[in-house]
Design a protein around this motif. Structure first.
Motif, PDB file in Angstrom:
ATOM      1  N   TRP A  21       0.832  -1.019   0.098  1.00  0.00           N
ATOM      2  CA  TRP A  21       0.020   0.130  -0.017  1.00  0.00           C
ATOM      3  C   TRP A  21       0.875   1.247  -0.023  1.00  0.00           C
ATOM      4  CZ3 TRP A  21      -4.735  -0.218  -1.329  1.00  0.00           C
ATOM      5  CH2 TRP A  21      -5.856  -1.021  -1.024  1.00  0.00           C
ATOM      6  N   LYS A  22       2.087   1.184   0.049  1.00  0.00           N
ATOM      7  CA  LYS A  22       2.933   2.484   0.475  1.00  0.00           C
ATOM      8  C   LYS A  22       3.058   3.465  -0.725  1.00  0.00           C
ATOM      9  CE  LYS A  22       5.959   4.807   2.595  1.00  0.00           C
ATOM     10  NZ  LYS A  22       6.364   6.054   1.597  1.00  0.00           N
ATOM     11  N   PRO A  23       2.808   3.118  -1.978  1.00  0.00           N
ATOM     12  CA  PRO A  23       2.732   4.169  -2.871  1.00  0.00           C
ATOM     13  C   PRO A  23       1.488   4.675  -2.948  1.00  0.00           C
ATOM     14  CG  PRO A  23       3.546   2.033  -4.145  1.00  0.00           C
ATOM     15  CD  PRO A  23       3.366   1.715  -2.719  1.00  0.00           C
ATOM     16  N   TRP A  24       0.318   4.055  -2.618  1.00  0.00           N
ATOM     17  CA  TRP A  24      -0.992   4.454  -2.512  1.00  0.00           C
ATOM     18  C   TRP A  24      -1.026   5.298  -1.514  1.00  0.00           C
ATOM     19  CZ3 TRP A  24      -5.880   2.901  -4.970  1.00  0.00           C
ATOM     20  CH2 TRP A  24      -5.623   1.977  -5.982  1.00  0.00           C
ATOM     21  N   GLN A  25      -0.232   5.103  -0.187  1.00  0.00           N
ATOM     22  CA  GLN A  25      -0.428   6.047   0.875  1.00  0.00           C
ATOM     23  C   GLN A  25       0.316   7.249   0.463  1.00  0.00           C
ATOM     24  OE1 GLN A  25       1.168   2.847   3.901  1.00  0.00           O
ATOM     25  NE2 GLN A  25       0.419   4.431   5.159  1.00  0.00           N
ATOM     26  N   ASP A  26       1.258   7.335  -0.206  1.00  0.00           N
ATOM     27  CA  ASP A  26       2.127   8.498  -0.510  1.00  0.00           C
ATOM     28  C   ASP A  26       1.241   9.379  -1.460  1.00  0.00           C
ATOM     29  OD1 ASP A  26       4.145   7.657   1.016  1.00  0.00           O
ATOM     30  OD2 ASP A  26       5.277   6.969  -0.996  1.00  0.00           O
ATOM     31  N   TYR A  27       0.550   8.640  -2.421  1.00  0.00           N
ATOM     32  CA  TYR A  27      -0.496   9.445  -3.500  1.00  0.00           C
ATOM     33  C   TYR A  27      -1.560   9.890  -2.544  1.00  0.00           C
ATOM     34  CZ  TYR A  27      -2.321  10.147  -7.836  1.00  0.00           C
ATOM     35  OH  TYR A  27      -2.977  10.874  -9.255  1.00  0.00           O
ATOM     36  N   PHE A  28      -2.110   9.224  -1.878  1.00  0.00           N
ATOM     37  CA  PHE A  28      -3.469   9.749  -1.019  1.00  0.00           C
ATOM     38  C   PHE A  28      -3.070  10.976  -0.176  1.00  0.00           C
ATOM     39  CE2 PHE A  28      -5.847   6.527  -2.785  1.00  0.00           C
ATOM     40  CZ  PHE A  28      -7.210   6.778  -2.692  1.00  0.00           C
ATOM     41  N   GLU A  29      -1.778  10.952   0.531  1.00  0.00           N
ATOM     42  CA  GLU A  29      -1.226  11.798   1.249  1.00  0.00           C
ATOM     43  C   GLU A  29      -1.091  13.099   0.629  1.00  0.00           C
ATOM     44  OE1 GLU A  29       1.653  10.177   3.688  1.00  0.00           O
ATOM     45  OE2 GLU A  29       0.295   8.623   4.667  1.00  0.00           O
ATOM     46  N   ALA A  30      -0.518  12.949  -0.779  1.00  0.00           N
ATOM     47  CA  ALA A  30      -0.212  14.155  -1.421  1.00  0.00           C
ATOM     48  C   ALA A  30      -1.456  14.883  -2.009  1.00  0.00           C
ATOM     49  CB  ALA A  30       0.457  13.607  -2.740  1.00  0.00           C
ATOM     50  N   LYS A  31      -2.681  14.321  -1.745  1.00  0.00           N
ATOM     51  CA  LYS A  31      -3.786  14.621  -2.245  1.00  0.00           C
ATOM     52  C   LYS A  31      -4.623  15.151  -0.895  1.00  0.00           C
ATOM     53  CE  LYS A  31      -3.933  13.404  -6.256  1.00  0.00           C
ATOM     54  NZ  LYS A  31      -3.474  14.474  -7.459  1.00  0.00           N
ATOM     55  N   GLY A  32      -3.908  15.207   0.248  1.00  0.00           N
ATOM     56  CA  GLY A  32      -4.434  15.735   1.465  1.00  0.00           C
ATOM     57  C   GLY A  32      -5.037  14.655   2.539  1.00  0.00           C
ATOM     58  N   TYR A  33      -4.772  13.648   2.366  1.00  0.00           N
ATOM     59  CA  TYR A  33      -5.276  12.767   3.500  1.00  0.00           C
ATOM     60  C   TYR A  33      -4.381  12.402   4.048  1.00  0.00           C
ATOM     61  CZ  TYR A  33      -9.743  11.962   0.392  1.00  0.00           C
ATOM     62  OH  TYR A  33     -10.807  12.403  -0.595  1.00  0.00           O
ATOM     63  N   LYS A  34      -4.848  11.740   5.528  1.00  0.00           N
ATOM     64  CA  LYS A  34      -4.108  11.034   6.248  1.00  0.00           C
ATOM     65  C   LYS A  34      -4.318   9.576   6.223  1.00  0.00           C
ATOM     66  CE  LYS A  34      -3.074  10.084  11.165  1.00  0.00           C
ATOM     67  NZ  LYS A  34      -3.522  10.347  12.591  1.00  0.00           N
ATOM     68  N   THR A  35      -3.037   8.771   5.835  1.00  0.00           N
ATOM     69  CA  THR A  35      -3.304   7.313   5.622  1.00  0.00           C
ATOM     70  C   THR A  35      -2.534   6.345   6.827  1.00  0.00           C
ATOM     71  OG1 THR A  35      -1.313   6.945   4.227  1.00  0.00           O
ATOM     72  CG2 THR A  35      -3.086   7.873   3.276  1.00  0.00           C
ATOM     73  N   LEU A  36      -3.226   5.130   6.725  1.00  0.00           N
ATOM     74  CA  LEU A  36      -2.640   4.244   7.855  1.00  0.00           C
ATOM     75  C   LEU A  36      -2.658   2.803   7.176  1.00  0.00           C
ATOM     76  CD1 LEU A  36      -4.552   5.402  10.809  1.00  0.00           C
ATOM     77  CD2 LEU A  36      -2.056   5.621  10.589  1.00  0.00           C
TER      78      LEU A  36
END
Length: 263
Positions: A22-37
């Motif tokens: 999930w790491k690339p997805w986390q980075d991508y979503f965080e770049a869009k303003g989300y916090k991810t776990l």
């Protein structure tokens, strides 16, 4: 008072693979303003190589049940300050549907999801790709590790041999046969009549282990009750959808859907 704090997205991984995918997805979503776990399953918080080194004698993982796994993630999201967005892949998609059914998510996305109890997976490709994980006539105190040949069929069909090998080395880990069997029991129950927060289900035209036809039958099991329920089949996606070169297109579709269906 309402704050402008970022929404939290909890990613839930499926069987056979590490949560590090999930790491690339986390980075991508965080770049869009989300916090991810992206919390690991119990007994799986390690690298793929470390977890494979425990095969087949990781008895803690071998004894893990689907009910315990669901409660692990339920307790995780309950501890968060607000209901998160939950996104799960494969068996993680099943867990996502269960948590949504328990009213623990603001919205949910089930990517190539294992179906809940009652949606019988009779598709031949599902049976061919997944039956070994049930461990019939084998020792349940030992974990199951998908062979490379089975990985080629179940996850990475239509990819180049080099890419198949790289994906296997980076992602494949041992699995609990008990968890796999749990998908056929009441531990996988979802009340399809119950209203729920927005749910998006996605599938892929090349997926063997969770074919699009199976995802579509999962979708149709839900009753029309005013809840937001959407479906998208992507062309050219196999079960390794999270790591295919097209993953960002899928992520963009999900992000647009979330923007429309969350406050």
């Amino acid at each position: 008072m309402k704050t402008n704090a970022p929404k939290t997205v909890v990613f839930i991984t499926g069987a056979f693979v590490t949560h590090h995918g999930w790491k690339p997805w986390q980075d991508y979503f965080e770049a869009k303003g989300y916090k991810t776990l992206a919390p690991a399953w119990p007994y799986k918080d390690g690298t793929a190589a470390e977890l494979r080194a425990r095969q087949p004698h990781d008895t803690d993982l071998a004894k893990l049940t689907l009910s315990e796994l669901v409660e692990h993630y339920a307790n995780f999201v309950k501890a968060l300050p607000e209901k998160p967005i939950i996104i799960g892949h494969s068996l993680g998609g099943l867990i996502t549907q269960i948590l949504l059914n328990r009213d623990l998510a603001e919205a949910a996305v089930a990517i190539h999801s294992v179906p809940p109890q009652g949606v019988i997976p009779y598709e031949f490709s599902f049976l061919k790709a997944g039956w070994k994980a049930l461990g019939l006539f084998t020792d349940l105190d030992k974990t199951y590790l998908m062979s490379f040949e089975d990985w080629q069929y179940a996850f990475v069909n239509e990819m180049s041999l080099d890419d198949q090998k790289k994906a296997y080395d980076e992602n494949t880990i041992p699995e609990s046969k008990v968890v796999a069997r749990g998908g056929l029991t009441s531990a996988a129950h979802v009340d399809f009549d119950k209203p729920h927060a927005p749910l998006l289900m996605t599938s892929g035209s090349l997926d063997n282990i969770i074919p699009a036809h199976l995802n579509n039958r999962n979708l149709k099991a839900y009753k029309e009750n005013g809840s937001v329920l959407d479906y998208k089949e992507f062309e050219g996606r196999n079960h390794y959808v999270l790591g295919q070169p097209t993953w960002q297109e899928d992520a963009d579709y999900i992000l647009e859907w979330l923007a429309k269906n969350t406050k």
